[in-house]
Design a protein around this motif. Sequence first.
Motif, short mmCIF file in Angstrom:
data_model
loop_
_atom_site.label_atom_id
_atom_site.label_comp_id
_atom_site.label_asym_id
_atom_site.label_seq_id
_atom_site.Cartn_x
_atom_site.Cartn_y
_atom_site.Cartn_z
N ALA A 130 105.72 21.96 73.28
CA ALA A 130 104.73 21.20 72.51
C ALA A 130 103.31 21.57 72.93
CB ALA A 130 104.97 19.71 72.71
N ALA A 131 103.12 21.90 74.22
CA ALA A 131 101.78 22.29 74.69
C ALA A 131 101.31 23.56 73.99
CB ALA A 131 101.81 22.50 76.20
N GLU A 132 102.22 24.55 73.85
CA GLU A 132 101.85 25.79 73.14
C GLU A 132 101.49 25.49 71.70
OE1 GLU A 132 103.85 30.05 71.79
OE2 GLU A 132 104.82 28.81 73.33
N HIS A 133 102.29 24.65 71.04
CA HIS A 133 102.01 24.31 69.65
C HIS A 133 100.68 23.58 69.51
CE1 HIS A 133 102.25 21.60 66.12
NE2 HIS A 133 102.78 22.67 65.53
N ASP A 134 100.39 22.66 70.42
CA ASP A 134 99.14 21.90 70.33
C ASP A 134 97.93 22.81 70.50
OD1 ASP A 134 100.62 19.65 69.95
OD2 ASP A 134 100.45 18.91 72.02
N VAL A 135 97.98 23.68 71.51
CA VAL A 135 96.82 24.54 71.78
C VAL A 135 96.58 25.50 70.63
CG1 VAL A 135 95.89 26.33 73.30
CG2 VAL A 135 97.04 24.35 74.29
N VAL A 179 89.21 33.73 78.62
CA VAL A 179 89.49 32.46 79.27
C VAL A 179 91.01 32.30 79.32
CG1 VAL A 179 89.34 31.15 77.13
CG2 VAL A 179 89.00 29.98 79.30
N ILE A 180 91.51 31.66 80.38
CA ILE A 180 92.95 31.45 80.55
C ILE A 180 93.21 29.95 80.55
CG2 ILE A 180 94.94 31.81 82.06
CD1 ILE A 180 93.50 34.27 83.19
N VAL A 181 94.19 29.53 79.76
CA VAL A 181 94.57 28.12 79.68
C VAL A 181 95.96 27.96 80.29
CG1 VAL A 181 94.99 26.16 78.18
CG2 VAL A 181 93.19 27.80 77.61
N LEU A 182 96.08 27.09 81.26
CA LEU A 182 97.36 26.75 81.87
C LEU A 182 97.76 25.39 81.32
CD1 LEU A 182 99.49 27.58 83.95
CD2 LEU A 182 98.12 26.48 85.72
N ALA A 183 98.78 25.36 80.44
CA ALA A 183 99.09 24.15 79.69
C ALA A 183 100.54 23.71 79.93
CB ALA A 183 98.87 24.37 78.19
N ARG A 184 100.69 22.39 80.05
CA ARG A 184 102.02 21.79 80.17
C ARG A 184 101.92 20.34 79.72
NH1 ARG A 184 105.78 18.68 82.30
NH2 ARG A 184 107.70 19.53 83.20
N GLY A 185 103.01 19.83 79.13
CA GLY A 185 103.03 18.43 78.75
C GLY A 185 103.19 17.54 79.96
N GLY A 186 103.20 16.24 79.75
CA GLY A 186 103.31 15.30 80.86
C GLY A 186 104.68 15.36 81.52
N GLY A 187 104.81 14.69 82.63
CA GLY A 187 106.06 14.67 83.37
C GLY A 187 105.93 13.84 84.62
N SER A 188 107.04 13.75 85.34
CA SER A 188 107.04 12.99 86.59
C SER A 188 106.34 13.79 87.69
CB SER A 188 108.49 12.70 87.01
OG SER A 188 109.17 13.92 87.28
N VAL A 189 106.18 13.14 88.83
CA VAL A 189 105.53 13.80 89.96
C VAL A 189 106.33 15.01 90.37
CG1 VAL A 189 104.82 13.52 92.36
CG2 VAL A 189 104.50 11.64 90.74
N GLU A 190 107.67 14.90 90.37
CA GLU A 190 108.51 16.04 90.76
C GLU A 190 108.37 17.18 89.75
OE1 GLU A 190 109.44 12.98 90.49
OE2 GLU A 190 110.55 12.29 92.24
N GLY A 214 93.91 33.54 76.84
CA GLY A 214 95.18 33.70 77.52
C GLY A 214 95.83 32.33 77.70
N LEU A 215 97.08 32.20 77.28
CA LEU A 215 97.77 30.91 77.33
C LEU A 215 99.05 31.06 78.13
CD1 LEU A 215 98.10 27.97 76.44
CD2 LEU A 215 99.17 28.80 74.33
N ILE A 216 99.16 30.26 79.20
CA ILE A 216 100.36 30.23 80.02
C ILE A 216 101.02 28.88 79.81
CG2 ILE A 216 101.30 30.38 82.36
CD1 ILE A 216 98.84 32.00 83.15
N THR A 217 102.24 28.89 79.28
CA THR A 217 102.92 27.64 78.97
C THR A 217 104.41 27.91 78.80
OG1 THR A 217 102.91 25.73 77.49
CG2 THR A 217 102.57 27.88 76.49
N GLY A 218 105.17 26.84 78.63
CA GLY A 218 106.60 26.99 78.41
C GLY A 218 106.91 27.53 77.01
N ARG A 219 108.05 28.21 76.93
CA ARG A 219 108.44 28.81 75.65
C ARG A 219 108.73 27.71 74.62
NH1 ARG A 219 109.95 33.80 74.62
NH2 ARG A 219 110.14 34.21 76.86
N ALA A 220 108.13 27.87 73.42
CA ALA A 220 108.33 26.95 72.31
C ALA A 220 108.06 25.50 72.71
CB ALA A 220 109.74 27.08 71.74
#
Length: 417
Positions: free
Chosen positions: A155-160, A204-215, A147-153
């Motif tokens: 880079a995190a989805e593509h990498d995983v 297994v569930i993967v929660l994926a996101r690329g880098g970013g600021s603290v906010e 299971g993959l939770i990530t933003g649509r299209a």
Amino acid sequence: MTEPGQSPENPWPVRAVATRVAKWIDRLGAVWVEGQLTELKVRPDSKTVFMVLRDPAADMSLTLTCPRDLVRNAPVRLTEGTQVIICGKPNFYTGRGSFSLRVNEIRAVGIGELLARIDRLRRLLDAEGLFDPRLKRPIPFLPNTIGLITGRASAAEHDVTTVATGRWPAVRFAIRNTIVQGPNAVPQIVEALATLDGDPAVDVIVLARGGGSVEDLLPFSDETLCRAISACRTPVVSAIGHEPDNPLCDLVADLRAATPTDAAKRIVPDAAAEQALVTDQRRRSARALRNWVHREQHHLDQLRSRPVLALPLASLAAREDEIQRARATTQRDITRLISAERETIGHLSARLTTLGPAATLARGYAVVQTVPTSGSPAVLRSVADAPRGTQLRVRVSDGVVVAVSEGPEKSTAEGSE
């Protein structure tokens, strides 16, 4: 007569209720409120900006109104998802019957304050045991469906998906696209998490996101999301940002990956590497088995070369002569013993014969018995026992003589007188 508004016969009009509510709210005065902007409506023909301030920890929000210049001159650029502290006066608009805060000052929440709040939440969750390593669920060696939770299209989805498919082509995904920053990120992520956790095919569930600021990463330090991850029955892998980023969901998840690519590598085995490992294990096992067989064969050869197994009858043949000599010696000893015992018996028999009554009689002796009228004969032991006329029985070596006693013989001295 009842008071106005206390009975259906004497109701208040709408204007009376609205006016009284407005007066009560007006008594509250100005208040400071902290929240997250979820809506920002700027109309070109209006000097008033309409906004919605949401509480990140609860599903509650307030409507805000403020002058356009206040938004334009704010200390930070106001967008949806910005964390702010505002000072406003509660207002109840009697014409529409709506409530809002009339903003007169806006302040941005500093990074230091955000980090301090995240740290306080971290200590709270740690005290409750949500970070306890003993509660971490093991990641399956080869998940059936990821299971993959990530933003649509993203880079995190593509990498995983790319890395996982390259490592194990048969892997399958159940992808749930959500927004990964801003005020609506947490509800969508929590909903997707619950959906995947309820799917029995997802291992297994993967929660994926690329880098970013603290906010940008604030949703992944949200208390609601952290508790939802902790409540999942399916193992959760957190792959948020890059190595320096460390939101709270990394500590609650069952496995933290430095990047989405690292997550794919850690949950999906490399088919080529596993095949090479199997081949190496088979080769090593075959070599170990051959070495074992050779050792056992050598051991058997050594055993077979020993005399006891090479010529098993040789020891019996060697013992046969010993047995024959022992038998001959035993027979000789027995014969000697029998001869000695026979000779001893002969001597004893001769002595017994010599000392017996028959031998005595043969030497001229006789046994004299008195024969009473009644009773058994008795050996004559004294002349007094055989007076004149006594019947006598005389036994000699070749028979028995019957006689009659004439009495005691007179001695020579008595005859001369």
